[in-house]
Design a protein around this motif. Sequence first.
Motif, mmCIF file in Angstrom:
data_model
loop_
_atom_site.group_PDB
_atom_site.id
_atom_site.type_symbol
_atom_site.label_atom_id
_atom_site.label_comp_id
_atom_site.label_asym_id
_atom_site.label_seq_id
_atom_site.Cartn_x
_atom_site.Cartn_y
_atom_site.Cartn_z
ATOM 1 N N SER A 33 56.419 8.819 -13.031
ATOM 2 C CA SER A 33 55.237 8.762 -13.806
ATOM 3 C C SER A 33 55.102 9.807 -14.489
ATOM 4 O O SER A 33 55.938 10.955 -14.706
ATOM 5 C CB SER A 33 53.849 8.543 -12.928
ATOM 6 N N ILE A 34 53.952 9.885 -15.753
ATOM 7 C CA ILE A 34 54.440 10.918 -16.561
ATOM 8 C C ILE A 34 53.412 12.230 -16.158
ATOM 9 O O ILE A 34 53.767 12.710 -16.964
ATOM 10 C CB ILE A 34 52.770 9.916 -18.130
ATOM 11 N N LEU A 35 53.307 12.187 -15.311
ATOM 12 C CA LEU A 35 52.641 13.147 -14.396
ATOM 13 C C LEU A 35 54.042 14.430 -13.875
ATOM 14 O O LEU A 35 53.646 14.927 -14.178
ATOM 15 C CB LEU A 35 51.829 12.621 -12.948
ATOM 16 N N ALA B 109 41.195 8.184 -7.635
ATOM 17 C CA ALA B 109 41.862 7.064 -8.548
ATOM 18 C C ALA B 109 41.229 8.229 -9.940
ATOM 19 O O ALA B 109 42.018 8.315 -10.854
ATOM 20 C CB ALA B 109 40.942 5.995 -8.547
ATOM 21 N N PRO B 110 40.024 8.573 -10.028
ATOM 22 C CA PRO B 110 39.433 9.045 -11.141
ATOM 23 C C PRO B 110 40.348 10.527 -11.695
ATOM 24 O O PRO B 110 39.233 11.443 -11.819
ATOM 25 C CB PRO B 110 38.190 9.037 -11.371
ATOM 26 N N LEU B 111 41.072 10.997 -10.286
ATOM 27 C CA LEU B 111 41.644 12.985 -10.321
ATOM 28 C C LEU B 111 43.239 12.042 -10.603
ATOM 29 O O LEU B 111 43.752 13.691 -11.338
ATOM 30 C CB LEU B 111 41.293 13.247 -9.150
ATOM 31 N N LEU B 112 43.548 11.627 -10.028
ATOM 32 C CA LEU B 112 45.076 11.453 -10.629
ATOM 33 C C LEU B 112 45.875 12.131 -11.851
ATOM 34 O O LEU B 112 46.489 13.070 -12.886
ATOM 35 C CB LEU B 112 45.894 9.978 -10.270
ATOM 36 N N PHE B 113 44.858 11.565 -13.390
ATOM 37 C CA PHE B 113 45.415 11.620 -14.522
ATOM 38 C C PHE B 113 45.018 13.220 -15.082
ATOM 39 O O PHE B 113 45.529 13.792 -15.766
ATOM 40 C CB PHE B 113 44.858 10.978 -15.349
ATOM 41 N N SER B 114 43.995 14.275 -13.401
ATOM 42 C CA SER B 114 43.995 15.407 -13.901
ATOM 43 C C SER B 114 44.819 15.462 -13.946
ATOM 44 O O SER B 114 44.766 17.298 -14.203
ATOM 45 C CB SER B 114 42.608 16.086 -12.907
ATOM 46 N N ALA C 134 45.151 15.935 -17.394
ATOM 47 C CA ALA C 134 44.812 17.009 -18.582
ATOM 48 C C ALA C 134 44.923 18.406 -18.475
ATOM 49 O O ALA C 134 44.460 18.741 -19.591
ATOM 50 C CB ALA C 134 44.018 16.146 -18.387
ATOM 51 N N LEU C 135 44.728 18.568 -17.356
ATOM 52 C CA LEU C 135 44.959 20.198 -17.241
ATOM 53 C C LEU C 135 45.792 20.887 -17.567
ATOM 54 O O LEU C 135 45.559 22.164 -18.182
ATOM 55 C CB LEU C 135 44.942 20.396 -15.339
#
Lengths: 296, 296
Positions: free
Chosen positions: B170-172, B205-210, B213-214
């Motif tokens: 993934s992008i992470l 679910a709302p935290l994974l992208f952080s 973003a961080l």
Amino acid sequence: MLIALDWGTSSLRAMLLDGGGAVVERRERDWGILSLPQGGFAGACAAITEGWPAVPAIACGMVGSAQGWREVPYVAAPAGIDAIASRLVRIAPAGGPVLHLVPGVSGRDAAGAPNVMRGEETQVAGAGVETGLVLLPGTHSKWVRLEGGRITGFDTFMTGELFAVLRGHSILGRAVPADGATAPLCRDAFTRGLAAARASHQGIAPLLFSTRALVLSRQIRAEESLDYLSGLLIGDELRAGLATGGRAPCTLIGSAALVERYRTGLKLFGAPAAREVEDAAASGLWRIAQAAGIGR
Amino acid sequence: MLIALDWGTSSLRAMLLDGGGAVVERRERDWGILSLPQGGFAGACAAITEGWPAVPAIACGMVGSAQGWREVPYVAAPAGIDAIASRLVRIAPAGGPVLHLVPGVSGRDAAGAPNVMRGEETQVAGAGVETGLVLLPGTHSKWVRLEGGRITGFDTFMTGELFAVLRGHSILGRAVPADGATAPLCRDAFTRGLAAARASHQGIAPLLFSTRALVLSRQIRAEESLDYLSGLLIGDELRAGLATGGRAPCTLIGSAALVERYRTGLKLFGAPAAREVEDAAASGLWRIAQAAGIGR
């Protein structure tokens, strides 16, 4: 007139707009910023607009990222069309139209953590929402809150990417025939996943493996299990998003297939029906260009 | 004496046990059921036990799955050591020891959905827990509930596999240097992820992208971001598991590095310190063999 480009990671879409913002012609290539043709950004831009009038162009999406043509700094929320339009970055390549890159928007999610978007701000501008919620399902779904026409904050859910990596690289996708992805959606399995996610008070962490356990215990067919997984993931997004963002009617922007899944989900969650906006990128690019005095 | 095999998807571990169940010698090969050497299952079994006394052997893990040497049906929970021992499947290959395959256990998770384990039932048997919770972190973490020495139900969290696919595909994981995986754990980033998961009422679910973003907003270094992600995922498992399984002291079984992360997490979540069990597979195989009258 105006040339509007929606330039993302995997594709480049070009639209020629008339003096009233209506789409006159569309073109699409798989020239995303990571798969450019010979000639790079300038070559792709010149080729996809070939034969069109020499009018100004405006582009949104990852073309303005660090991996893009030119990095355009994020505009901090709260941000409306005027703020976005005031921060366009101008490029004048040889052999192509003068191009204006739209900035992304940075803001906070519901938990107060930093968050970013690039491309969605333009689709949101195209939705014409004054105050309310705009939901953009996709690889990285965005739930965008607006007040007085300005983006005030937003959440990101990696729903589409999670589905893709679990299907492609985890044990959950291994049991499924290769042609399973092309089969039509099994609505029963999808709805079963939605309902399981809705009923779980602990999120879907304890539920993901049930995608496999239901197959092993012969309660779901292997080829339907990915639709169940899709229901779990979209259901988890809806559960979290609706709990945070409230239950006022929202606006949905996305591909027809994805919008249909979210529409089914919103109904099962008892949320009011969503308004849908098509061609949001074209409308948004037109509005931002108007605000910046371009193409009129 | 007894030969005890822990035979999973990616590795084969063999232990020679003396008449009291103590480990006399250990061997390990990367002959998981999906990476067998020449000679297949029988060849692997003969080779790894070469030179050992001709005593009976017992094996747990995926070797008893549909993709294994012989499929051994699941024993339905509630299931204790006696029930498991009564359902061993015997194989007598030419040129190797007589082998007894341990069945997996099927049961229900906390939400009532079907669930399965294969291999963990043996480690649980080795933990010697009468009534309580056994936590086995890993690719597919298991939270196993016991009453009166019998497994009554269990939950599965795909924490380890989720981390692996998000890091690898993934992008992470894309922003992280290739050698980032070998660096020591950044405890600050890991704890920050744990705390974020603990504070979220809506799951992760709302935290994974952080995680991304961080990095983009320069609040976390790219090479630390995967430790933050590990904290998010383990924290989500602990949040859900502790809410479901209660807060009594539990027993932890796993690799030292993983047990250390879960120990840190349990402390941050205010849960009582866990008891740790080492060599649980060897102990469990010995106890099951004893109950079946093998190797004594």
